[in-house]
Design an enzyme around this catalytic site. Sequence first.
Site, PDB file in Angstrom:
ATOM      1  N   ASN A   1       3.979   3.082   7.476  1.00 29.34           N
ATOM      2  CA  ASN A   1       3.755   3.810   6.222  1.00 29.34           C
ATOM      3  C   ASN A   1       3.708   5.315   6.471  1.00 29.34           C
ATOM      4  OD1 ASN A   1       1.291   2.928   7.468  1.00 29.34           O
ATOM      5  ND2 ASN A   1       0.139   3.435   5.641  1.00 29.34           N
TER       6      ASN A   1
ATOM      7  N   GLU B   1       2.608   8.689   4.497  1.00 29.57           N
ATOM      8  CA  GLU B   1       1.910   9.186   3.304  1.00 29.57           C
ATOM      9  C   GLU B   1       2.252  10.646   3.027  1.00 29.57           C
ATOM     10  OE1 GLU B   1      -2.217   8.029   3.738  1.00 29.57           O
ATOM     11  OE2 GLU B   1      -1.671   5.932   3.459  1.00 29.57           O
TER      12      GLU B   1
ATOM     13  N   CYS C   1       5.580   2.818   1.782  1.00 24.10           N
ATOM     14  CA  CYS C   1       5.054   1.692   2.561  1.00 24.10           C
ATOM     15  C   CYS C   1       5.941   1.405   3.781  1.00 24.10           C
ATOM     16  CB  CYS C   1       5.062   0.427   1.705  1.00 24.10           C
ATOM     17  SG  CYS C   1       3.894   0.428   0.346  1.00 24.10           S
TER      18      CYS C   1
ATOM     19  N   GLU D   1       7.049  -1.473   4.903  1.00 26.75           N
ATOM     20  CA  GLU D   1       8.121  -2.456   4.685  1.00 26.75           C
ATOM     21  C   GLU D   1       9.373  -1.770   4.143  1.00 26.75           C
ATOM     22  OE1 GLU D   1       4.958  -2.555   3.775  1.00 26.75           O
ATOM     23  OE2 GLU D   1       4.374  -4.544   3.061  1.00 26.75           O
TER      24      GLU D   1
ATOM     25  N   CYS E   1       2.638  -5.502  -0.615  1.00 25.88           N
ATOM     26  CA  CYS E   1       2.366  -5.125  -2.012  1.00 25.88           C
ATOM     27  C   CYS E   1       3.517  -5.555  -2.923  1.00 25.88           C
ATOM     28  CB  CYS E   1       2.117  -3.621  -2.117  1.00 25.88           C
ATOM     29  SG  CYS E   1       3.619  -2.623  -2.073  1.00 25.88           S
TER      30      CYS E   1
ATOM     31  N   CYS F   1       6.902  -3.699  -2.525  1.00 23.75           N
ATOM     32  CA  CYS F   1       7.641  -4.093  -1.316  1.00 23.75           C
ATOM     33  C   CYS F   1       8.237  -5.486  -1.476  1.00 23.75           C
ATOM     34  CB  CYS F   1       6.734  -4.028  -0.088  1.00 23.75           C
ATOM     35  SG  CYS F   1       6.414  -2.328   0.401  1.00 23.75           S
TER      36      CYS F   1
END
Length: 160
Positions: free
Chosen positions: A62, A64, A73, A75, A112, A115
């Site tokens: 990830n 940010e 993210c 993935e 999530c 994803c």
Amino acid sequence: MKQIEITTSVTIFENVEELPNDVKELMNKAVEARKNAYAPYSDFEVGAALLLENGEVITGNNQENAAYPSGMCAERVAVWKASSEFPNQKILKIVLTATSRKTKNTTPVAPCGGCRQTLLEYEQKQDAPMEVYFMGAEGEIYKTNSLTDLVPIAFGKSFL
Ligand code: THU
């Protein structure tokens, strides 16, 4: 009116040692990738490793951003990296690990919704199922054989 039942199948491995060897290797790579996560805002680090049909392993973590929604993210970093470098290679497996720097997560951390939707797109594109394995920092690993087990009623290109 009628009601339908939808069944989702999940295989649970007790720990990394119980995984098949190729998946164990992928999980080790996902753990390494997790350590490079850029997560100064959430302190939540996620690592992903994908196995492509040609044997290549692609990792991601990830990333940010101070403007929070501009982050991404693990993935999606990994799957977009794979699709941009190897657009015609099927993704056979994706392996995930996630943990908070504040508490060590020992229950599997599920991908999530965004994803799941993104991975589903590539599963539909390649017309072949993608295995998904996910873990916390350590402990049990959940496995689904396909994205359809994680998104049983899905949006997709057939609606467009
Ligand atoms: N995160 C992922 O990398 N993958 C997920 O499936 C869920 C959340 C990241 C995004 C953000 O950097 C941090 O975890 C906290 O939400």
